[in-house]
Scaffold this motif. Structure first.
Motif, PDB file in Angstrom:
ATOM      1  N   LEU A 201       0.792  -1.220  -0.518  1.00 29.00           N
ATOM      2  CA  LEU A 201      -0.282   0.106   0.128  1.00 29.00           C
ATOM      3  C   LEU A 201       0.812   1.441   0.198  1.00 29.00           C
ATOM      4  CD1 LEU A 201      -3.060   1.304   0.083  1.00 29.00           C
ATOM      5  CD2 LEU A 201      -2.778   1.263   2.532  1.00 29.00           C
ATOM      6  N   CYS A 202       0.640   1.511  -1.078  1.00 30.73           N
ATOM      7  CA  CYS A 202       1.050   3.753  -0.867  1.00 30.73           C
ATOM      8  C   CYS A 202      -0.671   4.509  -0.790  1.00 30.73           C
ATOM      9  CB  CYS A 202       1.536   4.032  -2.360  1.00 30.73           C
ATOM     10  SG  CYS A 202       2.822   5.102  -2.911  1.00 30.73           S
ATOM     11  N   ASP A 203       0.888   5.662   0.286  1.00 29.58           N
ATOM     12  CA  ASP A 203       0.207   6.507   0.953  1.00 29.58           C
ATOM     13  C   ASP A 203       0.636   7.410   1.151  1.00 29.58           C
ATOM     14  OD1 ASP A 203       0.870   5.403   3.119  1.00 29.58           O
ATOM     15  OD2 ASP A 203      -1.512   5.222   4.423  1.00 29.58           O
ATOM     16  N   GLU A 204       0.569   8.198   1.720  1.00 27.62           N
ATOM     17  CA  GLU A 204       1.165   9.152   2.391  1.00 27.62           C
ATOM     18  C   GLU A 204       1.633   9.902   3.497  1.00 27.62           C
ATOM     19  OE1 GLU A 204      -2.291   9.955   5.679  1.00 27.62           O
ATOM     20  OE2 GLU A 204      -2.293   9.521   3.440  1.00 27.62           O
ATOM     21  N   LEU A 241      -3.882  -4.603   4.006  1.00 27.65           N
ATOM     22  CA  LEU A 241      -4.313  -3.199   5.211  1.00 27.65           C
ATOM     23  C   LEU A 241      -5.040  -2.411   3.809  1.00 27.65           C
ATOM     24  CD1 LEU A 241      -2.707  -1.701   7.535  1.00 27.65           C
ATOM     25  CD2 LEU A 241      -0.611  -0.964   5.474  1.00 27.65           C
ATOM     26  N   LEU A 242      -5.950  -1.483   4.704  1.00 23.69           N
ATOM     27  CA  LEU A 242      -6.796  -0.654   4.153  1.00 23.69           C
ATOM     28  C   LEU A 242      -7.283  -0.053   5.267  1.00 23.69           C
ATOM     29  CD1 LEU A 242      -9.404  -0.300   2.527  1.00 23.69           C
ATOM     30  CD2 LEU A 242     -10.967  -1.320   4.160  1.00 23.69           C
ATOM     31  N   ARG A 243      -6.387   1.346   3.991  1.00 21.64           N
ATOM     32  CA  ARG A 243      -6.506   2.919   4.298  1.00 21.64           C
ATOM     33  C   ARG A 243      -8.112   3.800   4.998  1.00 21.64           C
ATOM     34  NH1 ARG A 243      -6.999   7.768   3.240  1.00 21.64           N
ATOM     35  NH2 ARG A 243      -5.773   9.661   4.404  1.00 21.64           N
ATOM     36  N   LEU A 244      -8.470   4.065   5.902  1.00 23.70           N
ATOM     37  CA  LEU A 244      -9.636   4.541   6.545  1.00 23.70           C
ATOM     38  C   LEU A 244      -9.522   6.302   6.510  1.00 23.70           C
ATOM     39  CD1 LEU A 244     -11.271   2.098   8.711  1.00 23.70           C
ATOM     40  CD2 LEU A 244     -11.091   1.680   6.360  1.00 23.70           C
ATOM     41  N   ALA A 245      -8.346   6.462   7.023  1.00 23.68           N
ATOM     42  CA  ALA A 245      -7.864   8.084   6.446  1.00 23.68           C
ATOM     43  C   ALA A 245      -6.382   7.905   7.331  1.00 23.68           C
ATOM     44  CB  ALA A 245      -9.125   9.110   8.292  1.00 23.68           C
ATOM     45  N   SER A 246      -6.311   9.338   7.416  1.00 26.86           N
ATOM     46  CA  SER A 246      -4.164   9.654   7.334  1.00 26.86           C
ATOM     47  C   SER A 246      -4.610   8.541   9.204  1.00 26.86           C
ATOM     48  CB  SER A 246      -4.380  10.760   7.090  1.00 26.86           C
ATOM     49  OG  SER A 246      -2.767  10.931   7.972  1.00 26.86           O
ATOM     50  N   GLY A 247      -3.443   7.722   8.920  1.00 26.99           N
ATOM     51  CA  GLY A 247      -3.112   7.039  11.087  1.00 26.99           C
ATOM     52  C   GLY A 247      -3.864   6.221  10.727  1.00 26.99           C
TER      53      GLY A 247
END
Length: 265
Positions: A201-204, A241-247
């Motif tokens: 997963l790539c995110d901020e 891994l599922l992103r819901l919001a930052s952090g």
């Protein structure tokens, strides 16, 4: 002999540990063979059960704790992706199997693949990667229906992720590495020494990878500075891994039949 018995037991029952600054709790329990996670357009949570031979299912989890079965007859559904107002579903079972698209009350075939695992999208294309010897990285253009083979001859390539800056990363599980896809055709190893990397997963925060190992698996983060973090340790076969919001994330832990909720404190 006694020591030989104690060590495997410790590896089996060791509790999950979180890096300082992160905390986790059990979000849902008792979901056998839990694998892929995705949020629907109405914020509903979709979950797959990764059974073989047409016994796999797609479930919908509601906030009140209830669970309903949305789809059955799947063969090792191991990838979910919120895609074009619906949900894309991959199958890792034997043979040429469809990557499905559930949109509204309809189910369509997006492409055919062999042992397709993770799916990704950069907002334009859909990417699918095959977990087998001589596997392929496929790209679908939904506007034309054209399917391109971006890479062939990959070895147990389980994971693919698209970053907001256009970069693509994928894993080859047997080699324990993550590679960056380069336009010149020569892909760069940017992370090695991993224990069966199975999801990206790539995110901020950076690049996340989960290790699909039975014992002592980790959830890792390569942050924007290049520093590597063990966010969770002592996991058992973590999957999506599922992103819901930052952090704020959900992590399916197949080895313990549960979903963890992860928060940056």
């Amino acid at each position: 002999m006694a020591l030989a018995l104690v060590v495997p037991a410790w590896r089996h029952f060791a509790p999950v540990q979180a890096e300082l600054g992160w905390a986790y709790e059990v979000y849902r329990d008792c979901i056998e063979r839990v694998s892929a996670l995705a949020k629907g357009s109405q914020s509903e949570l979709y979950v797959t059960q990764e059974y073989r031979n047409g016994k796999g299912t797609l479930l919908k989890l509601r906030e009140d704790g209830s669970i309903s079965q949305v789809m059955q007859g799947l063969s090792k559904p191991d990838g979910l992706l919120a895609y074009r107002g619906g949900i894309a579903i991959s199958q890792e079972g034997m043979g040429n199997l469809p990557v499905l698209w559930m949109h509204g009350r309809r189910i369509s075939t997006l492409l055919l693949g062999r042992s397709v695992e993770q799916l990704a999208s950069d907002g334009r294309y859909l990417y699918a990667i095959e977990d087998r010897t001589s596997g392929r990285l496929l790209r679908l253009d939904p506007t034309t229906g054209r399917i391109d083979i971006l890479r062939d001859g990959l070895n147990e390539a389980e994971a693919i992720t698209a970053c907001s800056n256009g970069q693509l990363f994928y894993t080859e599980k047997i080699h324990g590495w993550v590679k960056r896809l380069n336009t010149n055709g020569v892909d760069e190893v940017i992370w090695s020494g991993l224990n069966q990397p199975g999801f990206l997963l790539c995110d901020e925060h950076g690049l996340w990878v989960s290790e699909d190992a039975t014992h002592m698996a980790r959830l890792l983060l390569l942050d924007k500075t290049g520093a590597k973090h063990v966010i969770l340790d002592h996991l058992r076969s973590p999957q999506t891994l599922l992103r819901l919001a930052s952090g704020h994330y959900l992590l399916s832990e197949q080895g313990r039949n549960r979903i963890l909720e992860l928060n940056r404190s």
